[in-house]
Design an enzyme around this catalytic site. Structure first.
Site: not given
Length: 253
Positions: A121-123
């Site tokens: 997951l990466h924002l």
DNA sequence: GTTCTAGAAC
DNA sequence: GTTCTAGAAC
């Protein structure tokens, strides 16, 4: 041709000590997240905020937004919320840097790709200029277009948690078939909705918007500098009102 | 996610 | 002829 490593983000997120990472990779970190420079930035400022792997949450739960939204709602919410808080800190640092480098700030978008290309997951924290040599094709551009739907703004994702469970369930599915076609949509300027035949033409347009913005901001700063200078002189001669509130009497003195 | 490049588009 | 896109990468 070397096969790119699509799991490198996970190796970063698993580091017990993020400061082991080279300074060219790591921007900052907290107990719960780390923020890295995107290796192929699609704008003047582009960072990725990654959740660190902290039990009971597992690497497989943190594989993607879709996998995270499948865990207990409360725990999933906590992680998204935490990433958002840390991303807002990054936003502040980027805005400071914008002012330092250019004398003004512009929009910064915070959000997830609905269909990610890399695991873990990466924002994204990305500036709205979308000017970068690494932005090379339609997929790159459309994946950050803020109104197209592929880019999921953090605020919207957080709002899913507060909506009807049926709506949450619908959105959290993040079906590839629903989002991937958006990447093939025609090229449209996110700011003025003008359409473009190809990427070079769009990039020229975005550069034009930027150049115009810089020109306007320069003028604004110059006007302000003059006003302040006049006000200083006025103060020295006991004139009471600041120049921008004064009525022009046509008096040249 | 990128690079490379064949052939489509202009 | 050159520019540009889009699919393969063993």
């Amino acid at each position: 041709m070397p096969m790119p490593n699509l799991t490198v983000l996970r190796t970063y997120a698993l580091k017990p000590n993020p400061t082991d990472l080279p300074s060219s990779v790591l921007f900052c970190h907290t107990e719960t997240s780390l923020t890295i420079f995107d290796a192929y930035p699609k704008a003047m400022f582009h960072f990725l905020v990654l959740p660190r792997v902290i039990p009971p949450t597992t690497t497989s739960e943190l594989m993607s937004l879709r996998s995270l939204l499948a865990v207990e709602k409360e725990r999933a919410w906590g992680i998204v919320e935490m990433l958002g808080k840390d991303a807002e800190q990054v936003r502040g640092m980027v805005e400071d840097e914008m002012v330092k480098r250019y004398g003004f700030k512009w929009d910064i978008w915070i959000g997830f790709h609905s269909v990610p290309s890399m695991e873990h997951l990466h924002l994204h924290v990305i500036s709205s200029d979308l000017i970068s040599p690494a932005l090379k094709n339609k997929k790159h551009y459309n994946s950050f277009h803020p109104k197209l739907g592929f880019f999921l703004h953090l605020k919207d994702v957080l709002s899913w948690f507060d909506s009807d469970p049926s709506y949450f369930d619908m959105m959290s599915g993040l079906k590839k078939d629903q989002y991937e076609p958006l990447l093939k949509e025609d090229l449209v300027c996110w700011e003025c909705d003008k359409a473009f035949k190809n990427i070079p033409a769009l990039k020229t347009h975005l550069q034009g918007i930027w150049d115009e913005r810089v020109r306007r901001e320069k003028n604004r700063l110059e006007k302000k500098r003059k006003r302040d200078h006049e006000d200083e002189e006025a103060a020295a001669t006991q004139t009471s009102l600041p120049s921008n509130k004064r009525v022009d009497t046509g008096d040249a003195s």
